[in-house]
Design a protein around this motif. Sequence first.
Motif, PDB file in Angstrom:
ATOM      1  N   VAL A 168     142.257-141.205  54.300  1.00 11.83           N
ATOM      2  CA  VAL A 168     141.261-140.770  53.324  1.00 11.83           C
ATOM      3  C   VAL A 168     140.592-139.491  53.818  1.00 11.83           C
ATOM      4  O   VAL A 168     140.375-138.547  53.046  1.00 11.83           O
ATOM      5  CB  VAL A 168     140.222-141.882  53.048  1.00 11.83           C
ATOM      6  CG1 VAL A 168     139.099-141.366  52.157  1.00 11.83           C
ATOM      7  CG2 VAL A 168     140.891-143.091  52.405  1.00 11.83           C
ATOM      8  N   ALA A 169     140.277-139.429  55.107  1.00 10.91           N
ATOM      9  CA  ALA A 169     139.633-138.244  55.681  1.00 10.91           C
ATOM     10  C   ALA A 169     140.513-137.002  55.528  1.00 10.91           C
ATOM     11  O   ALA A 169     140.012-135.918  55.201  1.00 10.91           O
ATOM     12  CB  ALA A 169     139.297-138.483  57.147  1.00 10.91           C
ATOM     13  N   VAL A 170     141.798-137.152  55.730  1.00 17.46           N
ATOM     14  CA  VAL A 170     142.711-136.014  55.569  1.00 17.46           C
ATOM     15  C   VAL A 170     142.703-135.538  54.119  1.00 17.46           C
ATOM     16  O   VAL A 170     142.626-134.340  53.841  1.00 17.46           O
ATOM     17  CB  VAL A 170     144.143-136.382  56.033  1.00 17.46           C
ATOM     18  CG1 VAL A 170     145.155-135.334  55.599  1.00 17.46           C
ATOM     19  CG2 VAL A 170     144.171-136.567  57.545  1.00 17.46           C
ATOM     20  N   HIS A 227     131.381-145.536  56.495  1.00 18.58           N
ATOM     21  CA  HIS A 227     130.953-144.875  57.733  1.00 18.58           C
ATOM     22  C   HIS A 227     132.161-144.453  58.569  1.00 18.58           C
ATOM     23  O   HIS A 227     132.142-143.391  59.196  1.00 18.58           O
ATOM     24  CB  HIS A 227     130.003-145.780  58.521  1.00 18.58           C
ATOM     25  CG  HIS A 227     128.664-145.871  57.879  1.00 18.58           C
ATOM     26  ND1 HIS A 227     128.269-146.961  57.141  1.00 18.58           N
ATOM     27  CD2 HIS A 227     127.642-144.985  57.812  1.00 18.58           C
ATOM     28  CE1 HIS A 227     127.056-146.743  56.674  1.00 18.58           C
ATOM     29  NE2 HIS A 227     126.655-145.555  57.053  1.00 18.58           N
ATOM     30  N   GLY A 228     133.211-145.265  58.562  1.00 20.60           N
ATOM     31  CA  GLY A 228     134.448-144.885  59.246  1.00 20.60           C
ATOM     32  C   GLY A 228     135.081-143.661  58.614  1.00 20.60           C
ATOM     33  O   GLY A 228     135.561-142.755  59.316  1.00 20.60           O
ATOM     34  N   ILE A 229     135.076-143.600  57.296  1.00 18.83           N
ATOM     35  CA  ILE A 229     135.615-142.431  56.587  1.00 18.83           C
ATOM     36  C   ILE A 229     134.810-141.189  56.949  1.00 18.83           C
ATOM     37  O   ILE A 229     135.380-140.136  57.250  1.00 18.83           O
ATOM     38  CB  ILE A 229     135.619-142.672  55.062  1.00 18.83           C
ATOM     39  CG1 ILE A 229     136.646-143.752  54.693  1.00 18.83           C
ATOM     40  CG2 ILE A 229     135.885-141.376  54.301  1.00 18.83           C
ATOM     41  CD1 ILE A 229     136.514-144.284  53.278  1.00 18.83           C
ATOM     42  N   THR A 230     133.481-141.315  56.949  1.00 19.39           N
ATOM     43  CA  THR A 230     132.623-140.174  57.286  1.00 19.39           C
ATOM     44  C   THR A 230     132.922-139.664  58.691  1.00 19.39           C
ATOM     45  O   THR A 230     133.050-138.454  58.910  1.00 19.39           O
ATOM     46  CB  THR A 230     131.131-140.565  57.173  1.00 19.39           C
ATOM     47  OG1 THR A 230     130.875-141.021  55.844  1.00 19.39           O
ATOM     48  CG2 THR A 230     130.227-139.397  57.496  1.00 19.39           C
ATOM     49  N   LEU A 262     135.704-135.378  62.069  1.00 16.30           N
ATOM     50  CA  LEU A 262     136.748-134.986  63.028  1.00 16.30           C
ATOM     51  C   LEU A 262     137.746-134.025  62.405  1.00 16.30           C
ATOM     52  O   LEU A 262     138.166-133.046  63.031  1.00 16.30           O
ATOM     53  CB  LEU A 262     137.475-136.236  63.561  1.00 16.30           C
ATOM     54  CG  LEU A 262     136.659-137.175  64.446  1.00 16.30           C
ATOM     55  CD1 LEU A 262     137.430-138.449  64.741  1.00 16.30           C
ATOM     56  CD2 LEU A 262     136.265-136.459  65.746  1.00 16.30           C
ATOM     57  N   CYS A 263     138.113-134.262  61.155  1.00 18.55           N
ATOM     58  CA  CYS A 263     139.065-133.395  60.457  1.00 18.55           C
ATOM     59  C   CYS A 263     138.492-131.994  60.208  1.00 18.55           C
ATOM     60  O   CYS A 263     139.240-131.015  60.192  1.00 18.55           O
ATOM     61  CB  CYS A 263     139.488-133.994  59.118  1.00 18.55           C
ATOM     62  SG  CYS A 263     140.625-135.353  59.233  1.00 18.55           S
TER      63      CYS A 263
END
Length: 168
Positions: free
Chosen positions: A20-22, A157-160, A165-166
């Motif tokens: 999701v972050a990517v 919060h994990g996604i954030t 990091l990305c």
Amino acid sequence: AVQQALADTREAAVPFCQQVAVVIAETVPGRHVIWLAGNGGSAANAAHLAAHLRNLGLLAICLSDSGPGLTAASNDHGYRDAFTRQASIYKNHVVILFSCSGTSPNIISLANLHEGADVVLLTGMPKKRPKAKAALALIVPSKDYGVIEDVHSALLHGITKEVKLCLQ
């Protein structure tokens, strides 16, 4: 129950949050809109993630946030299309949906509007098949709305964290 659901989700959660972050980080060059939506407690989670993403400088809009916009669209076009009416001006952007069941008509309608785009679904109720189509989905193994929403809160919060990091 929440601890068990978190434990049961842990193996899938890390790669899901990274994926999701990517997707989110790839929106930065084109300044695409990141639409977020949910109903009830899921709306609160959608708004919470939108706030974190905006704090990172991203264009994140929670469709559940605007009482006047949501009620006007619901009144004029029906509740099923309340989110789609608001999000139809910018299609094929990132859409992040929070839905305990994945079967809410307004969530399904929004996912269908953006079919072919990066649609992300955080859901639960594993015995129900989510009707909202998504490129990325994580199903919390619980049928308890409170447990599902709590796990979704941990995931946002994990996604954030992964988005940060990305973007570095």
